[in-house]
Motif scaffolding. Structure first.
Motif, PDB file in Angstrom:
ATOM      1  N   GLN A  17      24.031  30.949  36.018  1.00  0.00           N
ATOM      2  CA  GLN A  17      23.930  31.622  34.730  1.00  0.00           C
ATOM      3  C   GLN A  17      22.556  31.426  34.104  1.00  0.00           C
ATOM      4  O   GLN A  17      21.929  30.377  34.260  1.00  0.00           O
ATOM      5  CB  GLN A  17      24.998  31.116  33.757  1.00  0.00           C
ATOM      6  CG  GLN A  17      26.404  31.588  34.083  1.00  0.00           C
ATOM      7  CD  GLN A  17      27.401  31.223  32.998  1.00  0.00           C
ATOM      8  OE1 GLN A  17      27.194  30.293  32.224  1.00  0.00           O
ATOM      9  NE2 GLN A  17      28.498  31.972  32.923  1.00  0.00           N
ATOM     10  N   SER A  55      25.371  36.336  34.489  1.00  0.00           N
ATOM     11  CA  SER A  55      26.129  35.483  35.423  1.00  0.00           C
ATOM     12  C   SER A  55      26.196  36.112  36.799  1.00  0.00           C
ATOM     13  O   SER A  55      26.396  37.318  36.936  1.00  0.00           O
ATOM     14  CB  SER A  55      27.557  35.256  34.897  1.00  0.00           C
ATOM     15  OG  SER A  55      27.540  34.663  33.610  1.00  0.00           O
ATOM     16  N   HIS A  75      28.399  35.296  40.280  1.00  0.00           N
ATOM     17  CA  HIS A  75      29.522  34.516  40.798  1.00  0.00           C
ATOM     18  C   HIS A  75      29.434  34.461  42.331  1.00  0.00           C
ATOM     19  O   HIS A  75      29.509  35.486  43.013  1.00  0.00           O
ATOM     20  CB  HIS A  75      30.846  35.143  40.365  1.00  0.00           C
ATOM     21  CG  HIS A  75      30.959  35.321  38.878  1.00  0.00           C
ATOM     22  ND1 HIS A  75      31.218  34.273  38.020  1.00  0.00           N
ATOM     23  CD2 HIS A  75      30.810  36.423  38.092  1.00  0.00           C
ATOM     24  CE1 HIS A  75      31.246  34.710  36.782  1.00  0.00           C
ATOM     25  NE2 HIS A  75      30.991  36.021  36.798  1.00  0.00           N
ATOM     26  N   THR A  90      29.061  29.448  39.867  1.00  0.00           N
ATOM     27  CA  THR A  90      28.411  30.471  39.060  1.00  0.00           C
ATOM     28  C   THR A  90      26.991  30.052  38.708  1.00  0.00           C
ATOM     29  O   THR A  90      26.747  28.911  38.329  1.00  0.00           O
ATOM     30  CB  THR A  90      29.203  30.739  37.767  1.00  0.00           C
ATOM     31  OG1 THR A  90      30.530  31.137  38.106  1.00  0.00           O
ATOM     32  CG2 THR A  90      28.562  31.835  36.950  1.00  0.00           C
TER      33      THR A  90
END
Length: 487
Positions: free
Chosen positions: A304, A239, A241, A302
């Motif tokens: 991912q 991930s 952010h 985010t």
């Protein structure tokens, strides 16, 4: 009495002279005002009566230097024509002069005249310019330029910067002249977004002015480099952010996620994405080199990548890169995968040794190492790797649950278990019987070889004797024939 009267008259005369001098000094006193480029400033006309108390025949004039920019006589208003004069507006009540959309050239001496009275104001104008319009990417270096214009003499200025956390920021370099200061700051972090303050101070001119400006730093809430550990066949989610929503970044930008196994290897683009000025995020899968997924329920800020069953060769460097107006910033996640195996594979028989192997896919940091240990075992069942070793082998003769740990700074980052089963008793008998049978067979083969060797040696010696006998007989017959011919 006459002497006393003369003394009083002298004192009155001195008082009047001082009073008139004070009035004259006050009349000539110049008030100071500070203005910021692009904003508005109001210059007062001190001492003028209110509009209702002002005689209709009073002439009111506003001048910039020696140029008349506004005049009122007999309630008729006159304003100097031209584009520049559109900046000026005089209020009807107290005849204050408003200068809108200030520029540096507006600095100077302004005079308000009404009747025989004058009110003078010295206007200082500051202009603060932030490079890249205040929109930066993480790790970029901002440059601030402060320009100043005022009537001569120009005051000496000192500048103090405060960031969004109200901490003093020391410039890396500062070039200054009486009219311009250029400050180069340190690299910005994503947490530096917010309202900054530039404090301008001068003791000589009693200047103490705060100029606020907004800094927006687009980047990651992750560190620049992050290491993530995973065990083989587990599920891993990587991930990144982003902070664009938090800092109210209202401009579009793009990005992509790349993966490469080694630093020198070719990078594979896994996905790309774009974020609009309204904050809408769109992602597109690009690569088929790696089995991965894009999770559906991902937070808006985010990015991912999901590896549903990570393999040992899925390790390497995963990089998320943001791009804005040809500039780039990236954040890397290094994925390190651990696997364990045994040689030979299978149950552990009594008296037989097995080698357990623990291996990680990439180099370890300086304070990290591998450790094998048997659960509920003794200190003898523990083995640590040396520094920088990525493979640890241990020879065991005891069954049970063995664990390999990756330890960094005395913290277990990841563990993987290997259960060594003890072979059943009948297998031990079979193994023992097979071992004895194998020994007997080897012994029999050795004996057979010895017997065969002896037999072959005897046959060879017999053949040799027979050949010698034939040679002897042949020689004797030849001798008899020669004797008979001589007779």
């Amino acid at each position: 009495m006459e002497s006393c009267s003369t003394g009083v008259n002298c004192m009155l005369a001195v008082f009047l002279v001082l009073h008139l001098g004070l009035i004259s000094s006050m009349a000539q006193q110049i008030e100071q005002q500070i203005g910021i480029a692009g904003q508005e400033v109001t210059l007062p006309c001190r001492g003028i009566p209110s509009d209702s108390s002002l005689s209709p025949h009073t002439v009111v004039t506003w001048m910039y230097s020696d140029t008349v920019i506004w005049r009122m006589e007999n309630n008729n208003h006159w304003r100097r024509p031209g584009a520049v004069s559109d900046q000026f507006q005089v209020t009807s009540t107290n005849k204050e002069l408003k200068v809108r959309n200030l520029v540096l050239s507006n600095a100077g001496i302004y005079t308000c005249k009404y009747g025989s009275n004058k009110a003078r104001t010295s206007l200082h104008v500051f202009k603060l310019t932030v490079s890249l319009d205040g929109h930066f990417l993480q790790n970029e270096v901002p440059e601030l330029t402060l320009m100043h214009n005022s009537p001569d003499p120009k005051p000496a200025l000192s500048i103090t910067l405060f960031n969004s956390n109200n901490n003093i920021v020391t410039p890396e370099t500062e070039n200054k002249s009486p009219e311009k200061h250029i400050l180069n700051l340190k690299k910005l972090e994503a947490t530096d977004s917010g309202t900054w303050v530039c404090n301008v101070h001068s003791d000589s001119s009693l200047i103490n002015q705060n100029i606020s400006f907004v800094v927006k730093v687009l980047g990651f809430q992750n560190p620049d480099m992050e290491r993530k550990y995973a065990t083989a066949d587990s599920t891993v989610i990587l991930s990144w952010h982003l902070n664009f929503q938090k800092i109210k970044w209202n401009k579009g930008f793009t990005g992509q996620v790349n993966w490469k196994q080694q630093e020198s290897a070719k990078a594979h683009e896994l996905l790309d994405f774009n974020v609009t000025a309204l904050g809408e995020q769109h992602e597109t899968r690009k690569s088929s080199h790696l089995l991965f997924e894009i999770p559906e329920r991902t937070p808006k800020t985010t990015i991912q990548v999901k590896l549903p069953k990570v393999h040992f060769n899925h390790s390497g460097q995963y990089q998320c890169q943001l791009a804005y107006k040809g500039r780039h910033v990236q954040s890397n996640i290094e994925l390190v995968v651990m696997k364990v195996s045994a040689n030979p594979v299978g149950p552990l028989s009594r008296g037989v040794k097995m080698t357990l192997i623990c291996e990680v896919s990439g180099p370890l940091p300086p304070k990290a190492h591998l450790r094998w240990e048997r659960v509920n075992g003794t200190q003898m069942d523990i083995k640590n790797s040396k520094q920088h070793e990525v493979k640890l082998e241990v020879n065991i003769s005891a069954a049970g649950l063995w664990s390999c740990h990756l330890i960094e700074d005395n913290d277990r980052k990841i563990s993987l278990h290997y259960h060594v089963e003890e072979a059943p008793v009948w297998i031990n008998y079979v193994v023992t019987g097979a071992s004895i049978g194998g020994s007997v067979l080897v012994f029999a083969l050795v004996c057979l070889c010895i017997i065969s060797g002896i037999s072959w040696q005897r046959r060879r010696q017999r053949a040799k004797r027979m050949a010698q006998a034939r040679q002897y007989l042949l020689e004797n017959k030849t001798c008899q024939c020669q004797h008979w011919l001589k007779k």
